[in-house]
Enzyme design. Structure first.
Site, mmCIF file in Angstrom:
data_model
loop_
_atom_site.group_PDB
_atom_site.id
_atom_site.type_symbol
_atom_site.label_atom_id
_atom_site.label_comp_id
_atom_site.label_asym_id
_atom_site.label_seq_id
_atom_site.Cartn_x
_atom_site.Cartn_y
_atom_site.Cartn_z
ATOM 1 N N HIS A 134 0.751 -1.186 0.003
ATOM 2 C CA HIS A 134 -0.181 -0.061 0.108
ATOM 3 C C HIS A 134 1.119 1.256 -0.088
ATOM 4 O O HIS A 134 1.929 1.279 0.542
ATOM 5 C CB HIS A 134 -0.854 -0.008 1.182
ATOM 6 C CG HIS A 134 -1.823 1.075 1.489
ATOM 7 N ND1 HIS A 134 -1.585 2.381 1.669
ATOM 8 C CD2 HIS A 134 -3.328 0.817 1.166
ATOM 9 C CE1 HIS A 134 -2.816 3.088 1.743
ATOM 10 N NE2 HIS A 134 -3.789 2.228 1.353
ATOM 11 N N ASP A 211 2.667 -4.722 8.140
ATOM 12 C CA ASP A 211 1.363 -3.997 7.864
ATOM 13 C C ASP A 211 0.494 -4.815 7.979
ATOM 14 O O ASP A 211 0.199 -5.602 6.987
ATOM 15 C CB ASP A 211 1.682 -3.127 6.513
ATOM 16 C CG ASP A 211 0.248 -2.438 6.143
ATOM 17 O OD1 ASP A 211 -0.782 -2.821 6.775
ATOM 18 O OD2 ASP A 211 0.020 -2.060 4.989
ATOM 19 N N GLN A 214 -4.695 -5.294 6.823
ATOM 20 C CA GLN A 214 -5.916 -6.289 6.053
ATOM 21 C C GLN A 214 -5.889 -7.802 6.661
ATOM 22 O O GLN A 214 -6.633 -8.652 6.282
ATOM 23 C CB GLN A 214 -5.587 -6.358 4.641
ATOM 24 C CG GLN A 214 -5.729 -4.832 3.675
ATOM 25 C CD GLN A 214 -7.118 -4.755 3.594
ATOM 26 O OE1 GLN A 214 -8.260 -5.245 4.045
ATOM 27 N NE2 GLN A 214 -7.366 -3.292 3.545
ATOM 28 N N LYS A 237 -10.878 -0.684 9.960
ATOM 29 C CA LYS A 237 -11.077 -2.047 9.183
ATOM 30 C C LYS A 237 -11.454 -3.212 9.940
ATOM 31 O O LYS A 237 -11.575 -4.104 9.483
ATOM 32 C CB LYS A 237 -9.776 -2.300 8.251
ATOM 33 C CG LYS A 237 -9.428 -1.213 7.153
ATOM 34 C CD LYS A 237 -8.137 -1.479 6.642
ATOM 35 C CE LYS A 237 -7.517 -0.357 5.986
ATOM 36 N NZ LYS A 237 -8.222 0.284 4.739
ATOM 37 N N CYS A 375 -4.899 2.570 -3.777
ATOM 38 C CA CYS A 375 -3.384 3.023 -3.012
ATOM 39 C C CYS A 375 -2.460 1.899 -3.264
ATOM 40 O O CYS A 375 -1.511 1.855 -2.320
ATOM 41 C CB CYS A 375 -3.857 3.417 -1.453
ATOM 42 S SG CYS A 375 -4.919 4.808 -1.240
HETATM 43 N N1 PMP Z 1 -2.074 -0.901 4.506
HETATM 44 C C1 PMP Z 1 -2.968 -1.457 3.884
HETATM 45 C C2 PMP Z 1 -2.686 -2.901 3.432
HETATM 46 C C3 PMP Z 1 -4.353 -1.058 3.820
HETATM 47 O O1 PMP Z 1 -5.265 -1.803 3.014
HETATM 48 C C4 PMP Z 1 -4.462 0.254 4.050
HETATM 49 C C5 PMP Z 1 -5.812 0.873 3.892
HETATM 50 N N2 PMP Z 1 -6.261 0.811 2.816
HETATM 51 C C6 PMP Z 1 -3.616 0.954 4.699
HETATM 52 C C7 PMP Z 1 -2.240 0.482 5.058
HETATM 53 C C8 PMP Z 1 -3.596 2.505 5.410
HETATM 54 O O2 PMP Z 1 -4.484 2.239 6.219
HETATM 55 P P1 PMP Z 1 -5.068 3.799 6.877
HETATM 56 O O3 PMP Z 1 -5.581 4.589 5.705
HETATM 57 O O4 PMP Z 1 -6.266 3.429 7.797
HETATM 58 O O5 PMP Z 1 -4.080 4.252 7.741
#
Ligand code: PMP
Length: 418
Positions: A134, A211, A214, A237, A375
């Site tokens: 991401h 990270d 997910q 999430k 993203c």
């Molecule tokens: N890492 C991953 C794998 C994600 O899916 C996301 C959110 N789409 C993020 C990081 C970023 O999370 P946040 O926008 O809640 O900080």
């Protein structure tokens, strides 16, 4: 879960019809159709228990935390710190002092970048990420590299969407200062072999950040069993509120780190001559935090623990298998991300229909999916697609909803003459 099943270590089956009643938002119609919410990867809906926890905080005992002698402040502090203990148990961290509350995954990663990596980084050092990250696990490192002359290295992924473990082993080098990798990919659904990757990184003395944005909604996560040095996730999430997240860090590492931000609540004493920082986790929680949000995250963790992450994982796997089978049978539809080990995400493209058009037409039929680059632009580039449509599942989704999704996609095909 029945006691017998618990004793046998078997996951209980989810009573999804019952669980859906816990989520007030799900029972509505959208454009005259029952809502089918398949955008859980972007953010999950909230059960009554989470909404109620936040509401109760503001209605019954809200005040600022940590410094108050009065009843409300002490109650808020107790609830806020109780949430820390809940997250500790949820991740099986060794201590609640290893749980730092942040704004979300993004801030957790930036915190590690600034407080742990930045002071240790020299020109020519390397940070290792994968090709399926991401943006929040790419850009913070690029910023550090710009500043220091360090280099961002990227582990390639296969056509199926799996990390190339041979390339990974070769990229773990003398100059690698951190491995930062996604546990479960939001764009592909791949569950990465992170325990093995951590083992190899540690064998070379390289610390690892995962990270977990997910991963935590879909499977039990045990940071000690994984051996992760840092683990980041977002509450929103995980069926919790927005604006709150977690950074888990091994205590010794946190203890050796400089603050991320300066301000109130992160100090022991302040004078113009010398300020002494508080110990972790307070050192990293400058200013008034999202008190009600943290407490509601605690409620989300309670909710999930009660439902059971093993049961959720088993149920969602069945649902994913079913959806994969049905979507694969649609002519002209290609699934992006076909790793054998996946969680809750199906990214796809269709001949003749742009993902944004797919998303819009599905919406007209009450089906919420995401369309875009998620993203993760480098992932789109890797598969030579501008974007994908993505259905991502949560504990409340059903086979019937997958059927609605498939019927809606069939309509898109008709419209586009595919
Ligand atoms: N890492 C991953 C794998 C994600 O899916 C996301 C959110 N789409 C993020 C990081 C970023 O999370 P946040 O926008 O809640 O900080």
């Amino acid at each position: 879960m029945s006691n017998l099943k618990a004793q046998l270590g078997l996951p209980g089956r989810l009573d999804v019809a019952r669980l859906r009643e816990d989520f007030p938002i799900l029972s509505q119609t959208v454009h005259g159709r029952p809502l089918v919410y398949l955008d859980n990867g972007a953010s999950a809906q909230k059960p009554e228990a989470v909404i109620e926890a936040e509401r109760r905080c503001y209605r019954e005992y809200y005040a600022n935390i940590h410094r108050g002698v009065h009843y409300l402040s002490q109650t808020s502090t107790t609830e806020y710190e109780a949430a820390r203990g809940k997250v500790q148990r949820f991740l099986n961290a060794a201590s609640d002092k290893e749980i730092v509350f942040t704004r979300g995954t993004t801030e957790s990663i930036n915190l590690v970048a600034h407080s742990y990596v930045r002071p240790r980084l020299r020109a020519g050092d390397e940070i290792l990420v994968s090709a399926m990250e991401h943006h929040s696990n790419i850009v913070p490192w690029q910023l550090l590299c710009e500043e220091t002359g360090a280099v961002l290295k990227v582990i390639p992924i296969s056509e199926a969407g799996e990390i190339d473990l041979d390339a990974f082993a070769e990229l773990l080098g003398e100059r690698t200062r951190l491995l930062s990798v996604v546990h479960v990919s939001n764009a592909l659904g791949t569950v990465n072999p992170v325990a093995e990757m951590i083992r190899q990184a540690h064998a070379k003395g390289i610390p690892v950040l995962l990270d977990g944005a997910q991963a935590v909604p879909h499977m039990p996560v045990d940071v000690q069993a994984l051996g992760a040095d840092f683990y980041a996730f977002s509450a929103h999430k995980l069926y919790g509120p927005t604006g709150v997240g977690v950074l888990y860090g091994k205590y010794d590492l946190l203890k050796a780190m400089r603050p991320y931000q300066g301000g109130g609540d992160m100090i022991k004493t302040v004078s113009f001559e010398k300020t002494i920082y508080a110990d972790p986790p307070n050192r990293f929680e400058a200013g008034t935090p999202n008190i009600a949000g943290v407490i509601a995250l605690g409620a989300a963790v309670d909710y999930l623990s009660e439902v059971g992450l093993e049961a959720i994982a088993a149920y969602e796997q069945e649902l994913l298998d079913y959806a994969t089978e049905r979507l694969s049978a649609i002519p002209g539809l290609r699934i992006i991300g076909t790793a054998p080990n996946k969680a809750g995400v199906i990214s796809f493209v269709m001949d003749g229909a742009h993902p944004h058009d797919i998303g819009t037409l599905l919406d007209e039929q009450g089906v919420a999916v995401r369309a875009g680059h998620h993203c993760a632009e480098p992932v789109m580039r890797r598969y030579a697609v501008p974007a994908t449509a993505r259905a991502s599942f949560g504990l409340y989704n059903t086979r019937e909803e997958v059927d609605v999704l498939v019927a809606a996609i069939e309509k898109v095909r008709e419209l586009f003459g595919a």
